[in-house]
Design a protein around this motif. Structure first.
Motif, PDB file in Angstrom:
ATOM      1  N   LEU A  76      16.253   3.869  -9.470  1.00 27.62           N
ATOM      2  CA  LEU A  76      15.840   3.651  -8.092  1.00 27.62           C
ATOM      3  C   LEU A  76      14.322   3.684  -8.038  1.00 27.62           C
ATOM      4  N   THR A  77      13.751   2.903  -7.131  1.00 24.66           N
ATOM      5  CA  THR A  77      12.338   3.032  -6.795  1.00 24.66           C
ATOM      6  C   THR A  77      12.240   3.344  -5.311  1.00 24.66           C
ATOM      7  N   VAL A  78      11.474   4.379  -5.002  1.00 21.29           N
ATOM      8  CA  VAL A  78      11.260   4.810  -3.627  1.00 21.29           C
ATOM      9  C   VAL A  78       9.878   4.359  -3.177  1.00 21.29           C
ATOM     10  N   PHE A  79       9.814   3.648  -2.056  1.00 14.75           N
ATOM     11  CA  PHE A  79       8.553   3.250  -1.430  1.00 14.75           C
ATOM     12  C   PHE A  79       8.430   4.007  -0.110  1.00 14.75           C
ATOM     13  N   ARG A  80       7.309   4.693   0.085  1.00 14.07           N
ATOM     14  CA  ARG A  80       7.075   5.433   1.325  1.00 14.07           C
ATOM     15  C   ARG A  80       5.768   4.977   1.954  1.00 14.07           C
ATOM     16  N   PRO A  81       5.767   4.769   3.266  1.00 12.54           N
ATOM     17  CA  PRO A  81       4.497   4.439   3.919  1.00 12.54           C
ATOM     18  C   PRO A  81       3.469   5.533   3.651  1.00 12.54           C
ATOM     19  N   GLU A  82       2.230   5.137   3.520  1.00 15.82           N
ATOM     20  CA  GLU A  82       1.162   6.114   3.296  1.00 15.82           C
ATOM     21  C   GLU A  82       1.072   7.094   4.462  1.00 15.82           C
TER      22      GLU A  82
ATOM     23  N   GLY B 190       7.680   0.997   9.604  1.00 21.35           N
ATOM     24  CA  GLY B 190       7.416   2.333   9.086  1.00 21.35           C
ATOM     25  C   GLY B 190       8.583   2.975   8.378  1.00 21.35           C
ATOM     26  N   VAL B 191       9.513   2.167   7.844  1.00 19.49           N
ATOM     27  CA  VAL B 191      10.680   2.725   7.160  1.00 19.49           C
ATOM     28  C   VAL B 191      10.344   3.048   5.708  1.00 19.49           C
ATOM     29  N   VAL B 192      11.092   3.985   5.163  1.00 18.00           N
ATOM     30  CA  VAL B 192      11.095   4.233   3.723  1.00 18.00           C
ATOM     31  C   VAL B 192      12.043   3.220   3.085  1.00 18.00           C
ATOM     32  N   VAL B 193      11.703   2.720   1.905  1.00 21.20           N
ATOM     33  CA  VAL B 193      12.571   1.783   1.193  1.00 21.20           C
ATOM     34  C   VAL B 193      12.984   2.409  -0.135  1.00 21.20           C
TER      35      VAL B 193
ATOM     36  N   ASP C  95       0.825  -1.207   0.000  1.00 24.51           N
ATOM     37  CA  ASP C  95       0.000   0.000   0.000  1.00 24.51           C
ATOM     38  C   ASP C  95       0.856   1.253   0.000  1.00 24.51           C
ATOM     39  N   ALA C  96       2.159   1.080  -0.069  1.00 22.69           N
ATOM     40  CA  ALA C  96       3.060   2.221   0.005  1.00 22.69           C
ATOM     41  C   ALA C  96       2.994   3.068  -1.263  1.00 22.69           C
ATOM     42  N   GLU C  97       3.247   4.353  -1.090  1.00 26.60           N
ATOM     43  CA  GLU C  97       3.432   5.230  -2.238  1.00 26.60           C
ATOM     44  C   GLU C  97       4.761   4.871  -2.896  1.00 26.60           C
ATOM     45  N   GLN C  98       4.844   4.964  -4.208  1.00 23.39           N
ATOM     46  CA  GLN C  98       6.096   4.623  -4.864  1.00 23.39           C
ATOM     47  C   GLN C  98       6.320   5.485  -6.095  1.00 23.39           C
ATOM     48  N   HIS C  99       7.587   5.779  -6.364  1.00 26.98           N
ATOM     49  CA  HIS C  99       7.943   6.471  -7.591  1.00 26.98           C
ATOM     50  C   HIS C  99       9.367   6.099  -7.975  1.00 26.98           C
TER      51      HIS C  99
ATOM     52  N   SER D  55      13.752  15.765   1.273  1.00 25.23           N
ATOM     53  CA  SER D  55      12.561  15.613   0.430  1.00 25.23           C
ATOM     54  C   SER D  55      11.964  14.212   0.536  1.00 25.23           C
ATOM     55  N   LEU D  56      12.806  13.220   0.841  1.00 28.41           N
ATOM     56  CA  LEU D  56      12.311  11.857   1.016  1.00 28.41           C
ATOM     57  C   LEU D  56      11.699  11.646   2.398  1.00 28.41           C
TER      58      LEU D  56
END
Length: 299
Positions: free
Chosen positions: A55-61, A98-101, A42-46, A134-135
């Motif tokens: 790179l792909t960044v996954f952030r918890p909602e 709750g980490v960013v990946v 369900d994480a946001e990703q870009h 920014s991340l």
């Protein structure tokens, strides 16, 4: 040579898997064409493109406060895999901690050789740290599995040797650390089919080293004479796998240098067992132990 016995449940699960002894360029190309297994999050990703790497960044909602980041490096023997390979492991940390990946897709051997792979990974790490604000991240853990574990170790050594960036911890999952391929466990997993064999390992290292005469320790971390000044380190491996002895030796040498390392050698575990069969009892225990260590280190 005799081998340590496989965990009974893992042996049953592995029984129907077609295993081999050697890799060829043709087989590698076939494997590269296979898509990575699907994953759910369900994480946001870009995506972020940095020249020849992605790179792909996954952030918890709805992340509202700075969080730790896990910088993930995939496995695949230096010759296979992409940034979504074994991604369920760090995404589990995202969901639980709750980490960013941030996951990196570096170039692969034999098309890329020498220091290219580890330099690609280091470049992605620099971008991650430079864009921390920014991340929404406040510290970075470097983590990887198999070849990615070896690259994670190399990146961490590179960060130490080049005075940055600061790494909070490193997680090395059954890491590929030593191009010499001459340990007892390497000999034990030669000549007979297995998930990863001495012959496959020779193929991977030969592909990445090319004509390199002087192998740097950033490429083959076991060559590092000095393992002081490293961040807290987690290493795990199985008793029934080719990398067992080089992984145990790496942890031992970190301790000898006065460093902080936690080592788990799972009885009956073959190479990458918890990535292949995450629901097996031994895998559940290995993953939980790893996650609990990471939670402690991140506070």
């Amino acid at each position: 040579m005799s081998r340590p016995a496989l965990d009974p449940e893992l042996r049953t699960l592995l029984a129907d898997v077609p295993l081999g002894t050697e890799l060829t360029h043709e087989l590698v190309q076939q494997i590269r064409q296979m898509p990575s297994p699907p994953f759910k999050t369900d994480a946001e990703q870009h995506d972020v493109t940095l020249g020849e790497i992605t790179l792909t960044v996954f952030r918890p909602e709805e992340l509202t406060e700075p969080a730790p980041c896990v910088y993930w490096i995939h496995g695949g023997g230096m010759v296979m895999g992409d940034r979504f390979s074994q991604i369920d492991i760090p995404l589990e940390w995202l969901a639980e901690l709750g980490v960013v990946v941030v996951t990196v897709e570096h170039r692969l051997a034999p098309e890329a050789t020498g220091t290219t792979l580890v330099e690609d990974c280091y470049r992605g790490l620099l971008w991650t740290v430079e864009n921390a604000e920014s991340l929404g991240i406040d510290q970075v853990v470097v983590a990887g599995i198999s070849a990615g574990g070896g690259l994670a170790a190399g990146v961490t050594l590179m960060a130490r040797d080049l005075d940055g960036p600061e790494i909070a911890a490193q997680v090395l999952i059954c890491p590929m650390l030593d191009h010499r391929n001459n340990t007892t466990s390497s000999a034990q997993y030669s000549g007979d089919p297995a998930v990863w064999t001495r012959e496959m390992n020779e193929f991977g290292w030969r592909s990445v080293l090319g004509d390199l005469a002087d192998v740097p320790h950033h490429v083959s971390p076991a060559l590092a004479e000095d393992l002081s000044g490293l961040p807290s380190t987690y290493i795990d491996t199985g008793t029934a796998e080719v990398f067992r002895d080089e992984d145990v030796d790496y942890a031992t040498r970190i301790w000898a240098a006065g460093g902080d390392a936690e080592l788990h050698t799972w009885a009956g575990g073959f190479h990458g067992f918890d990535a292949l069969y995450p629901d097996a009892r031994l895998s559940v225990t290995a993953r939980r132990t790893r996650t609990e260590w990471l939670a402690r280190k991140l506070g």
